[in-house]
Design a protein around this motif. Structure first.
Motif, short mmCIF file in Angstrom:
data_model
loop_
_atom_site.label_atom_id
_atom_site.label_comp_id
_atom_site.label_asym_id
_atom_site.label_seq_id
_atom_site.Cartn_x
_atom_site.Cartn_y
_atom_site.Cartn_z
N ASP A 157 13.97 6.16 -1.88
CA ASP A 157 14.02 5.23 -2.94
C ASP A 157 12.77 5.18 -4.00
O ASP A 157 11.83 4.81 -3.40
CB ASP A 157 14.31 3.73 -2.40
CG ASP A 157 14.57 2.86 -3.32
OD1 ASP A 157 14.46 2.99 -4.70
OD2 ASP A 157 15.23 1.54 -3.23
N VAL A 159 11.40 3.01 -5.65
CA VAL A 159 10.90 1.72 -5.75
C VAL A 159 9.93 1.66 -4.56
O VAL A 159 8.90 0.83 -4.84
CB VAL A 159 12.01 0.68 -5.66
CG1 VAL A 159 12.37 0.36 -4.41
CG2 VAL A 159 11.46 -0.78 -6.38
N LEU A 160 10.11 2.36 -3.56
CA LEU A 160 9.17 2.44 -2.38
C LEU A 160 7.87 3.20 -2.83
O LEU A 160 6.75 2.62 -2.59
CB LEU A 160 9.80 3.05 -1.10
CG LEU A 160 10.93 2.16 -0.59
CD1 LEU A 160 11.63 3.17 0.61
CD2 LEU A 160 10.48 0.94 -0.25
N ASN A 162 6.63 3.28 -6.00
CA ASN A 162 6.27 2.65 -6.79
C ASN A 162 5.63 1.31 -6.28
O ASN A 162 4.48 0.79 -6.84
CB ASN A 162 7.34 1.87 -7.97
CG ASN A 162 7.57 2.85 -9.27
OD1 ASN A 162 6.84 3.92 -9.19
ND2 ASN A 162 8.44 2.74 -9.66
N ALA A 163 6.22 0.93 -5.28
CA ALA A 163 5.38 -0.45 -4.63
C ALA A 163 4.17 0.16 -3.92
O ALA A 163 2.83 -0.58 -4.16
CB ALA A 163 6.39 -1.05 -3.53
N ALA A 164 4.07 1.30 -3.24
CA ALA A 164 2.67 1.70 -3.04
C ALA A 164 1.71 1.86 -3.90
O ALA A 164 0.66 1.97 -3.89
CB ALA A 164 3.06 3.09 -1.97
N ARG A 165 2.51 2.48 -4.96
CA ARG A 165 1.54 2.51 -6.39
C ARG A 165 0.74 1.24 -6.69
O ARG A 165 -0.48 1.41 -7.12
CB ARG A 165 2.17 3.40 -7.17
CG ARG A 165 2.51 4.67 -7.16
CD ARG A 165 3.15 5.42 -8.44
NE ARG A 165 3.50 6.74 -8.17
CZ ARG A 165 4.82 7.26 -7.93
NH1 ARG A 165 5.88 6.48 -8.35
NH2 ARG A 165 4.87 8.43 -7.71
N THR A 166 1.62 0.21 -6.56
CA THR A 166 0.80 -0.85 -7.19
C THR A 166 -0.10 -1.40 -6.13
O THR A 166 -1.02 -2.11 -6.34
CB THR A 166 2.09 -1.94 -7.34
OG1 THR A 166 2.74 -2.33 -5.96
CG2 THR A 166 3.09 -1.55 -8.29
N ILE A 169 -2.21 3.09 -3.67
CA ILE A 169 -2.26 4.21 -2.72
C ILE A 169 -2.00 5.71 -3.76
O ILE A 169 -1.22 5.45 -4.66
CB ILE A 169 -0.87 4.13 -2.11
CG1 ILE A 169 -0.67 2.90 -0.96
CG2 ILE A 169 -0.85 5.57 -0.98
CD1 ILE A 169 -1.86 2.78 -0.25
N ARG A 177 1.88 8.21 3.82
CA ARG A 177 2.13 6.78 3.75
C ARG A 177 3.55 6.31 3.42
O ARG A 177 4.15 5.26 4.18
CB ARG A 177 1.25 5.98 2.88
CG ARG A 177 -0.18 6.37 2.92
CD ARG A 177 -0.63 5.81 4.50
NE ARG A 177 -0.48 4.35 4.81
CZ ARG A 177 -1.37 3.50 4.34
NH1 ARG A 177 -2.39 3.78 3.76
NH2 ARG A 177 -1.12 2.21 4.82
N VAL A 178 4.46 6.98 2.72
CA VAL A 178 5.94 6.38 2.17
C VAL A 178 6.81 7.38 2.55
O VAL A 178 7.72 7.26 3.26
CB VAL A 178 5.74 6.06 0.90
CG1 VAL A 178 7.11 5.66 0.45
CG2 VAL A 178 4.73 4.87 0.53
N PRO A 181 7.73 8.56 6.39
CA PRO A 181 8.54 7.58 7.16
C PRO A 181 9.76 7.21 6.70
O PRO A 181 10.65 6.81 7.40
CB PRO A 181 7.58 6.28 7.25
CG PRO A 181 6.39 6.52 6.25
CD PRO A 181 6.25 7.79 6.02
N ALA A 182 9.83 7.22 5.23
CA ALA A 182 11.21 6.90 4.43
C ALA A 182 12.12 7.86 4.80
O ALA A 182 13.43 7.63 5.07
CB ALA A 182 10.83 6.80 3.18
N LEU A 259 15.44 0.65 12.78
CA LEU A 259 16.97 0.85 12.28
C LEU A 259 17.69 -0.14 12.87
O LEU A 259 17.70 -0.46 13.87
CB LEU A 259 17.23 2.20 12.72
CG LEU A 259 16.50 3.65 12.07
CD1 LEU A 259 17.07 4.82 12.53
CD2 LEU A 259 16.78 3.41 10.64
#
Ligand SMILES: Nc1ncnc2c1ncn2[C@@H]1O[C@H](COP(=O)(O)OP(=O)(O)O)[C@@H](O)[C@H]1O
Ligand SMILES: [Mg+2]
Lengths: 267, 283
Positions: A157, A159-160, A162-166, A169, A177-178, A181-182, A259
């Motif tokens: 996704d 958005v994950l 982008n969330a890390a970018r904010t 990272i 980091r994203v 694991p995703a 999960l």
């Protein structure tokens, strides 16, 4: 009654009773002469054969356990080899859109080739030894795994990210980091599918050029008109598959406690 | 001149804010002497892949937001609210115009611009507390500091007991609370919120609005909040900015001077509601 169905005991008991009924019906059908004993050996006969297979080993003296372990070793070698190659390669292809686009038709094609149709080629390339069997299993597992890993990366996704970018990272660390694991759940699901493919391929791969393994056992039994042995062999493969799949599912829940429950068992 | 500028921008700056900031434009004197923290000037946006006609998604947006102000962007879906927020966040590039945050041009995400996304953006593989810690640690906090901050922020947003639950085990409302706590853990200068309560049922939504105001009063932040709900805007905003689509532009700007907590029967709000309703009809 409805409340009974939900309990733990009932969940085990209901299918067990049903299975026992089916077996009893089978036994009775043979005894009554509805089914021919030679073609449909009854459960009582199968138990006898199983003991014979496990101790003496028919027809060529390899015990059931030995054959099962040979088959297991071949599956694991092909399966793990495929995973080791497909996971890094899939992660790489999935994170480069250009590479992804370029390889899409090849991956789709190779995945769709019925693995056993490569059997003659494998024999020519690798001879009738272990290599050709492990190659076939590996081939089947690899392409399934590869396409699943690529899809896993593609489906992360955004958005994950982008969330890390904010959260400051940097781009080069987003992968660890994203992305990684995703993608894990889909990679694990791919592994489960690949294992299933391995089990489909193994029997065919063991039918030619070997006297060991459950696939060979099943084929050998045919030449002796031992349908009972064929059935035991089938059963052994089924049990092996079940054990391995549930071990994988358990590993999955252990590795990915986030999960939703039941996710691992479902696929 | 430069000295005066420095004085008026006398707020704590993040690292990297060197003397170069002295060259940035003066704060707007019309804002009653309070620093503008966000300056959106002539921002336009056109997507290369856009197929819907020739009108740009955003056209010449001008908006100045004061420190600690709560500004709500209101508009029907598709009018470019998310796009504008993403531009301010640095996640998207404007085609024209510029955005300054704390007098520095936005060149990318990060650097104290917290964001709460429209969809669930929590990391599913991390527990609620770990999600918050992820943000705290990303700005250099030690694990122990981050854990303490996470506990404090989760308590602040009304989640004391669920720190070790995974997002999939939380309700939608709880997930958005965690997302707010995570954004706060960045200790951001500005908080950007993109329809954070859009997916919630109305009761939960009202509770979350109250919660947000409570949190905002504890931790004063500049908030740029996006919604398509007029009442949500009326309950939350210091100032409401109404956008119209294609070209995306500001069609109304109104301050809401009513004290909080606000009542839906407040005649001042009802009058504002009517004015905004009219403005939203713009095509
Ligand atoms: N990446 C994109 N590519 C092309 N068009 C986009 C993209 N993102 C948004 N748009 C278009 O921009 C317009 C505004 O979108 P958005 O900012 O998401 O609106 P809102 O958040 O107000 O609902 C829509 O018409 C949408 O189709
Ligand atoms: Mg939006």
């Amino acid at each position: 009654m409805d409340r009974l169905i939900g309990t733990r005991l009932a969940r085990f008991l209901i299918p067990a009773v049903f299975l026992a009924l089916m077996l009893a019906l089978w036994e009775f059908a043979v005894a009554a002469g509805w089914l021919r004993r030679l073609l449909f050996p009854p459960p009582s006969r199968l138990i006898g054969s199983a003991i014979e297979l496990a101790s003496v080993g028919v027809p060529v003296g390899n015990t059931l356990l030995y054959n099962a372990s040979v088959t297991l070793a071949r599956i694991l070698a092909g399966f793990i080899g495929a995973l080791v190659l497909a996971i890094p390669l899939g992660l790489l292809i999935g994170s480069r859109p250009l590479l992804d686009r370029a390889t899409q038709p090849i991956v789709g094609f190779c995945r769709s080739v019925a693995t056993l149709s490569l059997l003659p080629l494998a024999l020519v390339w690798f001879g009738i030894g272990e290599t050709s069997k492990i190659f076939l299993i590996g081939y089947g597992c690899f392409w399934v795994m590869l396409s699943n890993v690529i899809a896993a990366v593609r489906l992360v996704d955004p958005v994950l990210l982008n969330a890390a970018r904010t959260m400051d990272i940097p781009e080069h660390r987003l992968f660890m980091r994203v992305v990684l694991p995703a993608t894990l759940p889909r990679i694990a699901a791919g592994a489960r599918i690949a294992l299933g493919v391995g089990f489909m391929v193994i029997v065919g791969a063991e039918m030619i050029g070997t006297v060991t393994g459950l696939g060979a056992l099943i084929m050998e039994a045919r030449t002796f008109y031992r349908t009972d042995i064929t059935m035991i062999g089938m059963l052994a493969i089924g049990i092996l598959g079940l054990v391995l799949t549930s071990a994988l599912a358990r590993l999955e829940t252990r590795l990915m406690p986030w999960l939703p429950r039941g996710n691992a068992e479902a696929g | 001149m430069e000295v005066a500028n420095l004085g008026m921008n006398d707020r704590p700056m993040r690292s990297g804010a060197g003397p170069a900031m002295l060259a940035e434009p003066m704060p707007d004197a019309a804002n009653g002497g309070t620093d503008p923290i966000i300056r959106i000037a002539g921002v336009g946006k056109r997507f290369a892949s856009d197929t819907q006609g020739s009108e740009p998604v955003l056209d010449a947006i001008d908006l100045t937001i004061r420190d600690n102000e709560f500004v709500v962007l209101l508009g029907r879906s598709g009018c470019g609210k998310t796009t504008l927020l993403n531009i301010v966040a640095g996640l998207e590039k404007a085609t024209s115009g510029s955005v300054l945050v704390a007098n520095r041009p936005v060149t990318g995400p990060g650097g104290g611009k917290g964001m709460v996304f429209q969809q669930n953006a929590l990391f599913p593989w991390l527990t609620a507390a770990r999600n918050v810690m992820f943000a705290a640690q990303s700005r250099g906090q030690s694990k122990a500091e981050a854990a303490a901050l996470a506990a404090e922020l989760l308590r602040l947003v009304g989640l004391d007991a669920v720190g070790d639950k995974y997002p999939s085990e939380l309700s939608g409302g709880m997930q958005q609370r965690v997302a707010i706590a995570r954004a706060l853990a960045l200790d951001p200068a500005i908080l950007l919120m993109d329809e954070p309560f859009g997916a919630l049922d109305e009761l939960t939504r009202n509770e979350m609005q109250d919660e947000l105001l409570r949190v905002w009063q504890v931790r004063r932040k500049t908030v740029l909040f996006v919604t398509h709900s007029i009442w949500e805007a009326l309950m939350l905003a210091d100032r409401i900015v109404v956008l119209a689509p294609r070209p995306g532009r500001i069609v109304l700007e109104r301050s809401v001077d009513q004290p909080r907590p606000r009542s839906r029967t407040n005649p001042g709000l009802l009058a504002l509601h009517e004015a905004i309703w009219q403005a939203l009809q713009a095509r």
